[in-house]
Each structure stands twice: as structure tokens, then as C-alpha cells.
Design a protein around this motif. Structure first.
Motif, PDB file in Angstrom:
ATOM      1  N   ALA A   1       0.829  -1.209   0.000  1.00 14.56           N
ATOM      2  CA  ALA A   1       0.000   0.000   0.000  1.00 14.56           C
ATOM      3  C   ALA A   1       0.860   1.255   0.000  1.00 14.56           C
ATOM      4  CB  ALA A   1      -0.935  -0.011   1.202  1.00 14.56           C
ATOM      5  N   ASP A   2       1.977   1.240   0.730  1.00 17.24           N
ATOM      6  CA  ASP A   2       2.894   2.383   0.725  1.00 17.24           C
ATOM      7  C   ASP A   2       3.309   2.729  -0.697  1.00 17.24           C
ATOM      8  OD1 ASP A   2       2.992   2.896   3.440  1.00 17.24           O
ATOM      9  OD2 ASP A   2       4.766   1.668   3.794  1.00 17.24           O
ATOM     10  N   LYS A   3       3.693   1.705  -1.440  1.00 19.01           N
ATOM     11  CA  LYS A   3       4.177   1.913  -2.803  1.00 19.01           C
ATOM     12  C   LYS A   3       3.045   2.321  -3.739  1.00 19.01           C
ATOM     13  CE  LYS A   3       7.636  -1.715  -2.031  1.00 19.01           C
ATOM     14  NZ  LYS A   3       8.052  -3.086  -2.388  1.00 19.01           N
ATOM     15  N   MET A   4       1.873   1.733  -3.547  1.00 12.62           N
ATOM     16  CA  MET A   4       0.737   2.028  -4.419  1.00 12.62           C
ATOM     17  C   MET A   4       0.260   3.464  -4.244  1.00 12.62           C
ATOM     18  SD  MET A   4      -3.049   0.269  -4.566  1.00 12.62           S
ATOM     19  CE  MET A   4      -3.722   1.346  -3.304  1.00 12.62           C
TER      20      MET A   4
ATOM     21  N   LEU B   1      -1.997  -5.630  -4.316  1.00 10.29           N
ATOM     22  CA  LEU B   1      -2.781  -5.396  -3.110  1.00 10.29           C
ATOM     23  C   LEU B   1      -4.209  -5.909  -3.278  1.00 10.29           C
ATOM     24  CD1 LEU B   1      -2.627  -4.107  -0.270  1.00 10.29           C
ATOM     25  CD2 LEU B   1      -3.464  -1.985  -1.301  1.00 10.29           C
ATOM     26  N   GLY B   2      -4.718  -5.840  -4.506  1.00 10.76           N
ATOM     27  CA  GLY B   2      -6.057  -6.336  -4.780  1.00 10.76           C
ATOM     28  C   GLY B   2      -6.210  -7.819  -4.500  1.00 10.76           C
ATOM     29  N   PHE B   3      -5.127  -8.574  -4.653  1.00 10.19           N
ATOM     30  CA  PHE B   3      -5.152 -10.002  -4.325  1.00 10.19           C
ATOM     31  C   PHE B   3      -5.207 -10.198  -2.812  1.00 10.19           C
ATOM     32  CE2 PHE B   3      -2.526 -13.850  -3.361  1.00 10.19           C
ATOM     33  CZ  PHE B   3      -3.448 -14.802  -3.774  1.00 10.19           C
ATOM     34  N   TYR B   4      -4.435  -9.412  -2.084  1.00  9.07           N
ATOM     35  CA  TYR B   4      -4.428  -9.509  -0.624  1.00  9.07           C
ATOM     36  C   TYR B   4      -5.764  -9.108  -0.013  1.00  9.07           C
ATOM     37  CZ  TYR B   4       0.606 -10.150   0.483  1.00  9.07           C
ATOM     38  OH  TYR B   4       1.865 -10.640   0.664  1.00  9.07           O
ATOM     39  N   THR B   5      -6.373  -8.032  -0.553  1.00 10.27           N
ATOM     40  CA  THR B   5      -7.469  -7.368   0.142  1.00 10.27           C
ATOM     41  C   THR B   5      -8.634  -8.285   0.508  1.00 10.27           C
ATOM     42  OG1 THR B   5      -6.893  -5.223  -0.818  1.00 10.27           O
ATOM     43  CG2 THR B   5      -9.115  -5.462   0.035  1.00 10.27           C
ATOM     44  N   PRO B   6      -9.220  -9.057  -0.421  1.00  8.93           N
ATOM     45  CA  PRO B   6     -10.357  -9.901  -0.008  1.00  8.93           C
ATOM     46  C   PRO B   6      -9.950 -11.010   0.959  1.00  8.93           C
ATOM     47  CG  PRO B   6      -9.732 -10.351  -2.289  1.00  8.93           C
ATOM     48  CD  PRO B   6      -8.966  -9.147  -1.865  1.00  8.93           C
ATOM     49  N   ILE B   7      -8.715 -11.484   0.860  1.00 12.81           N
ATOM     50  CA  ILE B   7      -8.254 -12.505   1.805  1.00 12.81           C
ATOM     51  C   ILE B   7      -8.129 -11.894   3.194  1.00 12.81           C
ATOM     52  CG2 ILE B   7      -6.394 -14.116   2.396  1.00 12.81           C
ATOM     53  CD1 ILE B   7      -5.773 -14.338  -0.587  1.00 12.81           C
TER      54      ILE B   7
ATOM     55  N   TYR C   1       1.411   2.203 -10.267  1.00  8.42           N
ATOM     56  CA  TYR C   1       0.170   2.144  -9.499  1.00  8.42           C
ATOM     57  C   TYR C   1      -0.620   0.886  -9.865  1.00  8.42           C
ATOM     58  CZ  TYR C   1      -4.324   3.392  -7.473  1.00  8.42           C
ATOM     59  OH  TYR C   1      -5.482   3.360  -6.732  1.00  8.42           O
ATOM     60  N   ALA C   2      -0.742   0.594 -11.150  1.00  8.37           N
ATOM     61  CA  ALA C   2      -1.497  -0.591 -11.591  1.00  8.37           C
ATOM     62  C   ALA C   2      -0.865  -1.871 -11.056  1.00  8.37           C
ATOM     63  CB  ALA C   2      -1.567  -0.619 -13.112  1.00  8.37           C
ATOM     64  N   LYS C   3       0.455  -1.936 -11.072  1.00  5.87           N
ATOM     65  CA  LYS C   3       1.159  -3.130 -10.579  1.00  5.87           C
ATOM     66  C   LYS C   3       0.867  -3.368  -9.104  1.00  5.87           C
ATOM     67  CE  LYS C   3       5.866  -4.899  -9.773  1.00  5.87           C
ATOM     68  NZ  LYS C   3       5.727  -4.988  -8.313  1.00  5.87           N
ATOM     69  N   PHE C   4       1.045  -2.328  -8.306  1.00 10.67           N
ATOM     70  CA  PHE C   4       0.841  -2.488  -6.863  1.00 10.67           C
ATOM     71  C   PHE C   4      -0.636  -2.635  -6.524  1.00 10.67           C
ATOM     72  CE2 PHE C   4       4.939   0.026  -6.796  1.00 10.67           C
ATOM     73  CZ  PHE C   4       5.730  -1.081  -6.520  1.00 10.67           C
ATOM     74  N   ASP C   5      -1.494  -1.994  -7.312  1.00  7.05           N
ATOM     75  CA  ASP C   5      -2.931  -2.118  -7.096  1.00  7.05           C
ATOM     76  C   ASP C   5      -3.384  -3.562  -7.314  1.00  7.05           C
ATOM     77  OD1 ASP C   5      -5.591  -1.126  -6.601  1.00  7.05           O
ATOM     78  OD2 ASP C   5      -5.957  -1.239  -8.746  1.00  7.05           O
ATOM     79  N   ASN C   6      -2.848  -4.205  -8.343  1.00  5.39           N
ATOM     80  CA  ASN C   6      -3.181  -5.611  -8.595  1.00  5.39           C
ATOM     81  C   ASN C   6      -2.669  -6.511  -7.480  1.00  5.39           C
ATOM     82  OD1 ASN C   6      -4.516  -5.157 -11.026  1.00  5.39           O
ATOM     83  ND2 ASN C   6      -2.657  -5.336 -12.245  1.00  5.39           N
TER      84      ASN C   6
END
Length: 607
Positions: free
Chosen positions: A371-374, A393-399, A386-391
Motif C-alpha cells: 500500500a505504501d508503494k501504491m 494489493l487487490g489479491f491480498y485485500t479480499p483474503i 500504481y497498476a502493478k501495486f494495485d493488482n
């Protein structure tokens, strides 16, 4: 009643030793000031605020609740003074840009603070917590005019924020929203509609409340493609930032809830309320996801916080309360009975709480580095990064949101169980933790919604399994060097190698079955999420155990040696007692959708 104590030793272990935050911060353009000394001072200061100001208000706030009289909402006794201290300390602006009055530090520092605040007093924490998502949304999608008008006051904490999504006729299915936004000749919009379940929706803590609202423009497409996003203040804010008359936003009622009674969850009526469009017309849901993802990670912290708080309440009771004798013989012969801590099942419950709190903390702190990097990439306009880190973090978020809230709720219930009948009454505070924790699996998307997001959007449609393969690669790079070792770490490493292969196989099998039966995704998703959570937590427990083993071997003092030994032993408990639950979720995830879908709807009504 027990009192919260910030788990600074465990937090420092993760920050300084396991995840190497000093190196992480030194790599960030905004991390130069986040020196180990500065980070430690922030942790100490936040701990003092939480232990001495917020925690003492937790039980009294729950008992008193919020009040609505003649359209005015008041928070419980002491909350307004505590919020004033929070604002005076500059805590809201910790990780926001200096140009808006913040301190410009990395986002993760705000997360460390939020975890402590959440464990000390979750209901209070939600008031400034909702503002964080509001600020992030305006930072990313607001015009310069919107930013200059709202952000300085939001960043200081003088104003607070909310998100207004849900309506009486729809919850998660936002395509059904009916709130209307009529454009005006001066470029503003007039909003009309009702929003429900609005956390921190109205209160007496801040001078103004800034609502982020989903609504429809005239002629907008049906469904989610026709939703726009608006900023609607409680008190109208002029272009130069001055506050004017009361806006057409009124509190219809406060929800009567099972828990978090000290947070004002409101029904808000927008009756000709003046608002400003954020982002592009009909693309509001995309912008709102910035807010929602922030809130989902915040809710994951709730799982950790309530597991920690319940463990802190249950452990002293288990050490002091005496009942029967240990099965292996008297442990305290000079006492009338042995303490609860000597009974294996009590230890099982305590270790489960400890494993969930400390394993979940590691998961969230690792995600915070992403999230820091995103967020930094978003502020600098680096869209590729942003897209790289968003993807990622997006994998982590629902878990994080789905798994950690389910496990946090279990840990809260176990805390009550350790107390026996005393846990069910209000005197010890354990039942409040369970009541407060219950909402975490529901708001910001239920566990089922998180599971569909993970399996449907992120894994199958979004990446064709690549996000699982990428994370598996991270796990394997850690595990393979340890896999041939003897002892506990070697066993954990070999287990992780097997589990990552199984995880990828499970993903492939569901993908193949879903191509033939579209209901398979929905019937498999929750078990898939829980399987993913158990494996991910296993990785972070193995990381902690490996670092603790390394530090023990290098020589350390008695107190640290006991801490590191307990880390290894908790990791062993996790791999022996909790990770095997993944097998049941694996089998259930592969059960055919027919086992869920074959019964006629009318058959549910038959006696």
C-alpha cells in the motif's frame, strides 16, 4: 475488567526484524523521515493515546451509546474530549501530504496506529477511520479545487468523512441505488435520496462531516454503469473553504445494533443537498473502490484488533481462575485447584487467539508495504507502478478482509469461552468484544462478497490464476532453502511447498469446472477464500518462526529468548492445529455446485 496494552514488542518484531521496514522506508521517496527512532516514537505516542485515553472509554461508550435528539447526534461521554486530543496530536494527518497539512509519512505508519486504536476502542476508531478513505478518494479523483476546499480540514481531523453507498432497497447490489443528482446551472448538483447503515454518519466530534455519496445523474445507464460519485458536506463549503449554511443532509434515525454502540450508524436523508461531482460522470463506482478498498483493509485490522483484545482479556483470567486439577497431576498443590492455563483445551483456545492475532498482524503489515508503494505511485502519477501495486494489493485485500474477520470473530468467541459463564455477562467485557467483532464479517462486503471478489474477479477473470502463481512464487522462494532442514522450520517449509502446489491445483480445477457450470464459482468461493487465508497465514507464521530461530541462534537476552521461543512454538501450533483446516476447505471447494443448487426454492419452505 481488563485494560488494553499495546503489543509493542510484537509490532517491533514484525516491523524491524521480520519485514525489515527500515529498509522498506529507506527505499521510499517519502520514507526519509521514517527513521527507526521516529517510528518508535510514533508507536510509543500512539500506545499512550490508546491505553490512557481511548481504552478507558470502550466499555462506558458501549453502555451509553449515541443519542439523537431533535436532529442532533451526540456521542458518549468522553468521546468529544478524546477526539480533541486525537486532533491536537496531529494523528489524522500522519500519512497524508504536507501540502494539505499532513506529515507526509508512509501510509503503513497510519495503519500501525489504527491497529492499536482499533483494539483499544473500535467504535471511536471508526470516526477518524472513515475519514481516511474519504481523503484517499479525494486525493486520487478530486480536482484541485475540491482538494484545496476539503483536504486541509479533513487531514487535520477538524472535519471527518463518510461513505454513503447502501440504500433501503439494496445492500451490495449497488446497481439498484435510486439516489438522484440533478445538475445545476452553477455546476453543482442537488441530491435527493436515502442512505442507510452509514458508519459515523452524524456526530458531535468534528465541525463538519464530508459525505462521499453514490447517486445517479438524469438519463444515466441502468445498473452500475450509471453511478456517479459526489462530495456532499453536512455544512455547505464555499469555493474559498469558508463554511456556510446547513446542507440538506439530515439524520433520520440511528440504527439499533448488536455492537459498536458508541459509533453513530445513521440513516441519512439527502433532501435537496448540494454536492460536487468527483471524477467522471457514470464512473463513480470505480472511484468509490478507492474508498472501499481502504475500508476493507481497515476492517481486516478489526479482525486482528479483536483477536488481540480478546486474547489480552482471556490470558489473565486463565492464569488466575482455578478449576479442577490438571490431568497429568497437581501443578499448584498449595492452591485449592490448578489454574485454567494448565488444561490443554484452554491452551488450545488461547493459542488460537494468539496465532490469529499475531499471524493476522503479519499479513496486514506485509500488505501495508504494498500500500505504501501504491499510494505513492498514485500521488506521483506513475500509472504503471500504481497498476502493478494495485493488482498485488487487490489479491491480498479480499483474503485479509474475509479471512481475518472470520478468524477474528472466532478468536473473540473463544475469549468468552475461556471465561465460561462469566464471559457471557457484561462485567468482564468479553461479550462486548464478540458483539463488536460480529459486524466485521458483514460490512464493507460480506465474507461471501469478498470470496466472489477473490475467486471470480481477481483469480479467474482478472488474472487466470496468475495472482496465485505470483504469490506462490514468493512462498517458494522462502520455503525451498529451508525445505531440506531438520526441525520445525524444515517441516513448515515442506508443508508450504505442498500447500502452494495444492493451491494452484485447486485454482485450476475450479477454473475448469466453472467453464462447464457457472454456479461453481459461487458455490466454491468462500471455501476457496478460507483455504487461501490459511495458506497465506501459514507462510507468514513460517517467516516469523524462521526469523525467531535465526535470532535465537545469534544469542539474545533471557526475555527476548522467551519471546522468540514462544514465536516458534506458536508457529508449530498453527501448522499442527489450524492449517489442517485447509484440507476441509479444499474438499468443500471442489464439491459440485449441484450439492448447493439442486433443491427447489419451494422445498426450503416445507416442514
Amino acid at each position: 475488567m481488563h485494560q488494553y496494552k499495546a503489543p509493542l514488542r510484537d509490532m517491533r518484531f514484525l516491523i524491524n526484524e521480520v519485514l525489515d521496514y527500515p529498509a522498506h522506508y529507506s527505499s521510499l521517496p517519502n520514507g526519509a523521515d521514517a527513521t527507526p527512532e521516529m517510528v518508535d516514537a510514533i508507536l510509543e505516542g500512539a500506545a499512550t493515546l490508546c491505553e490512557e485515553v481511548l481504552a478507558p472509554l470502550n466499555a462506558s461508550g458501549d453502555k451509553e451509546g449515541c443519542h439523537l435528539n431533535d436532529g442532533v447526534v451526540t456521542t458518549p461521554k468522553g468521546f468529544k474530549e478524546a477526539y480533541a486530543q486525537f486532533v491536537a496530536g496531529g494523528w489524522q494527518g500522519l500519512s497524508f501530504p504536507e501540502e494539505y497539512g499532513g506529515q507526509g509519512l508512509p501510509m503503513s505508519l497510519n495503519l500501525f496506529k489504527s491497529e492499536m486504536m482499533g483494539a483499544a476502542n473500535w467504535a471511536f476508531t471508526m470516526y477518524p477511520g472513515l475519514s481516511i478513505g474519504c481523503i484517499n478518494t479525494l486525493l486520487q479523483y478530486g480536482t484541485d479545487s475540491i482538494k484545496s476546499r476539503y483536504l486541509p480540514h479533513l487531514v487535520s481531523g477538524e472535519w471527518s468523512g463518510t461513505m454513503c453507498l447502501t440504500e433501503p432497497q439494496c445492500g451490495t447490489d449497488l446497481g439498484q441505488i435510486k439516489t438522484r443528482a440533478e445538475p445545476q446551472p452553477n455546476g453543482s448538483y442537488v441530491l435527493t435520496g436515502t442512505k442507510i447503515f452509514i458508519s459515523s454518519g452524524d456526530h458531535d466530534l468534528a465541525e463538519n462531516i464530508i459525505h462521499i455519496v453514490l447517486a445517479r445523474l438524469p438519463g444515466a445507464p441502468a445498473g452500475t454503469r450509471g453511478i456517479s460519485l459526489f462530495v456532499v458536506p453536512k455544512w455547505v463549503v464555499a469555493a474559498d473553504g469558508t463554511v456556510g449554511a446547513r446542507n440538506g443532509v439530515n439524520t433520520g434515525s440511528l440504527e439499533h445494533k448488536m455492537g459498536i454502540n458508541a459509533n453513530a450508524t445513521a440513516v441519512l436523508n439527502f433532501d435537496g443537498a448540494i454536492g460536487t461531482l468527483i471524477g467522471e460522470p457514470n464512473k463513480g463506482l470505480e472511484a468509490m473502490f478507492t474508498f472501499m478498498n481502504t475500508a476493507r483493509i481497515g476492517t481486516a485490522i478489526q479482525g486482528v484488533a479483536h483477536a488481540e483484545l480478546s486474547f489480552q482479556g482471556a490470558l489473565p483470567y486463565a492464569l488466575e481462575r482455578r478449576s479442577m486439577r490438571a490431568l497429568s497431576g497437581k501443578k499448584e498443590p498449595d492452591q485449592v485447584a490448578d489454574a485454567l492455563i494448565w488444561h490443554p483445551d484452554v491452551r488450545r483456545m488461547l493459542l488460537t487467539q494468539k496465532a490469529v492475532a499475531e499471524g493476522g498482524r503479519a499479513m496486514v503489515y506485509a500488505a501495508a508495504q504494498i500500500a505504501d508503494k501504491m499510494f505513492l505511485a498514485g500521488q506521483t502519477g506513475d500509472q504503471a507502478a500504481y497498476a502493478k501495486f494495485d493488482n498485488e494489493l487487490g489479491f491480498y485485500t479480499p483474503i485479509l478482509k474475509g479471512f481475518l474477520t472470520e478468524m477474528g470473530l472466532e478468536a473473540a468467541n473463544l475469549g468468552m469461552q475461556v471465561f465460561g459463564g462469566h464471559g457471557y455477562i457484561g462485567e468482564h467485557g468479553m461479550e462486548q468484544i464478540a458483539r463488536d467483532a460480529r459486524i466485521s464479517t458483514l460490512y464493507e462486503g460480506t465474507t461471501g462478497i469478498q470470496a466472489l471478489d477473490l475467486l471470480g474477479r481477481k483469480v479467474l477473470l482478472g488474472s487466470k490464476g496468475k495472482c496465485v502463481r505470483d504469490f506462490s512464487g514468493t512462498v517458494l522462494r522462502f520455503a525451498k532453502p529451508h525445505a531440506l532442514n531438520r526441525g520445525a522450520i524444515g517441516g513448515m517449509a515442506r508443508t508450504l511447498v505442498r500447500r502452494t502446489a495444492q493451491w494452484n491445483l485447486l485454482t485450476t480445477l475450479i477454473m475448469l469446472r466453472a467453464s462447464k457450470d457457472r454456479e461453481q464459482v459461487g458455490s466454491s468461493s468462500v471455501d476457496y477464500l478460507m483455504y487461501s487465508g490459511f495458506v497465506m497465514m501459514g507462510y507468514f507464521w513460517a517467516l516469523q518462526a524462521a526469523k525467531a530461530t535465526e535470532l535465537l541462534a545469534s544469542g539474545t537476552g533471557k526475555e527476548s529468548a522467551e519471546f522468540y521461543t514462544a514465536k516458534i512454538q506458536t508457529a508449530e501450533f498453527y501448522f499442527a492445529r489450524l492449517l489442517p483446516r485447509a484440507d476441509a476447505h479444499y474438499s468443500a471447494a471442489l464439491a459440485p455446485a449441484r450439492s448447493v443448487m439442486q433443491m427447489k426454492a419451494s422445498s426450503f419452505l416445507m416442514a
